[in-house]
Design an enzyme around this catalytic site. Structure first.
Site, PDB file in Angstrom:
ATOM      1  N   ASP A 231     -12.392  -3.915  -0.484  1.00  0.00           N
ATOM      2  CA  ASP A 231     -11.126  -3.384   0.022  1.00  0.00           C
ATOM      3  C   ASP A 231     -11.063  -1.865  -0.120  1.00  0.00           C
ATOM      4  O   ASP A 231     -11.818  -1.268  -0.876  1.00  0.00           O
ATOM      5  CB  ASP A 231      -9.965  -3.972  -0.783  1.00  0.00           C
ATOM      6  CG  ASP A 231      -9.663  -5.396  -0.376  1.00  0.00           C
ATOM      7  OD1 ASP A 231     -10.082  -5.805   0.716  1.00  0.00           O
ATOM      8  OD2 ASP A 231      -9.005  -6.096  -1.159  1.00  0.00           O
TER       9      ASP A 231
ATOM     10  N   LYS B 224      -8.391  -1.306   5.950  1.00  0.00           N
ATOM     11  CA  LYS B 224      -7.910  -0.738   7.216  1.00  0.00           C
ATOM     12  C   LYS B 224      -9.042   0.017   7.891  1.00  0.00           C
ATOM     13  O   LYS B 224      -9.762   0.772   7.273  1.00  0.00           O
ATOM     14  CB  LYS B 224      -6.751   0.229   6.950  1.00  0.00           C
ATOM     15  CG  LYS B 224      -5.495  -0.452   6.473  1.00  0.00           C
ATOM     16  CD  LYS B 224      -4.341   0.535   6.484  1.00  0.00           C
ATOM     17  CE  LYS B 224      -3.022  -0.134   6.169  1.00  0.00           C
ATOM     18  NZ  LYS B 224      -2.811  -0.435   4.752  1.00  0.00           N
TER      19      LYS B 224
ATOM     20  N   MET C 144       3.031  -0.927  -4.956  1.00  0.00           N
ATOM     21  CA  MET C 144       3.305  -0.624  -3.541  1.00  0.00           C
ATOM     22  C   MET C 144       4.706  -0.061  -3.387  1.00  0.00           C
ATOM     23  O   MET C 144       5.489  -0.491  -2.548  1.00  0.00           O
ATOM     24  CB  MET C 144       3.128  -1.897  -2.690  1.00  0.00           C
ATOM     25  CG  MET C 144       1.706  -2.426  -2.729  1.00  0.00           C
ATOM     26  SD  MET C 144       1.516  -4.060  -2.023  1.00  0.00           S
ATOM     27  CE  MET C 144       1.765  -5.097  -3.466  1.00  0.00           C
TER      28      MET C 144
END
Ligand code: SAH
Length: 261
Positions: A49, A71, A186
């Site tokens: 990741d 991403k 987050m």
């Protein structure tokens, strides 16, 4: 073995066709477990990741293949289903598959979803926990997760759900009353909203709070503020992800315990 022989630790076999779901810790490669290091030394392919530190990946076997599951060029993360399918496919080609995640694979890491998918596909797996960002980050920020005089509980909560909104399933009122120390993962996207919810639930507006960013790396930043000012101070300081919000009286101990940054 004589009574005088020290007991030995034998590493488990990383079998071809299996997947290890491994926590890479928050950044500092020194925080890897021996099992994580063993997995890096033996994996044929590493599915990793965005949050996995480059220095951790550098510890891999020199001919291991790297497969990025984060991403891509600003596009949304690879779909969770796709990642699970990729793990299953790689295992079925008889590879030793290392699924490497930041922190701990089961703490806001979707490791549970991958483990279930692997089991349903009949792919053998092992889970190697890692130091989660909250524990590693607090330690390196000089903020104890518990302190006898201050708190007998702490809570780790997500400030983000899959759709990107503040999680509705979190009972912010109950949380505010139950845990003197709260770490919000987050947190950057909803800092003001999170702080407002906690203040509305009875936490003091001037309660100590810290934003801990890029914890355990050379770029670690800790911004000490208050609940009411956390969002404005984070914006002013242009804090970059990954970052957590820490709320509670223990934050004030950083003054006396700071050692890393
Ligand atoms: N499985 C991970 C968490 C993944 S969710 C773990 O156990 O740590 C991603 C969030 O983790 C980020 O938004 C941030 O809040 C936190 N995080 C991860 N690494 C971090 C770091 N080095 N410093 C600060 N926060 C971090």
């Amino acid at each position: 073995m004589s009574k005088l022989d020290p007991p030995s630790f034998d590493f488990p076999d990383f079998a071809p066709g299996s997947v290890w779901l491994v926590g890479a810790g928050p950044g500092d490669p020194g925080l890897l477990t021996l099992l994580a290091h063993h997995a890096l030394n033996h994996a044929d392919v590493i599915v990793y990741d965005a949050l996995v530190d480059r220095r951790v990946l550098a510890l891999r076997r020199s001919d291991a293949a790297l497969d990025y599951a984060g991403k891509r060029g600003g596009r949304p993360s690879a779909q969770q289903e796709d990642i699970s399918l990729r793990l299953i496919r790689l295992a079925r080609t008889d590879k030793r598959v290392l699924r490497l995640k930041g922190g701990d694979p089961f703490v806001f890491g979707r490791g549970g979803e991958e483990a279930i998918a692997l089991r349903e596909a009949g792919v053998p797996f092992r889970v190697v926990p890692g130091i989660t960002a909250a524990l590693g980050g607090l330690a390196y920020a000089g903020i104890p997760a518990t302190h006898r005089d201050l708190n007998q509980s702490f809570a780790f909560v997500s400030g983000h759900n899959t759709g990107g909104a503040l999680p509705q399933r979190v009972d912010w009122d109950a949380l505010a009353g139950a845990a003197p120390t709260i770490v919000v993962y987050m947190a950057l996207g909803h800092l003001r909203e999170v702080a407002d919810r906690l203040i509305a639930a009875g936490r003091g507006a001037d309660e100590p709070a810290a934003i801990v960013a890029k914890a355990t790396t050379a770029e670690q930043r800790v911004i000490v503020t208050t609940l009411a000012h956390a969002a404005a101070d984070a914006e002013q300081a242009a804090v970059a992800a990954p970052a957590m919000l820490v709320v509670g009286p223990a934050v004030a101990l950083r003054d006396r315990m700071r050692w890393f940054d």
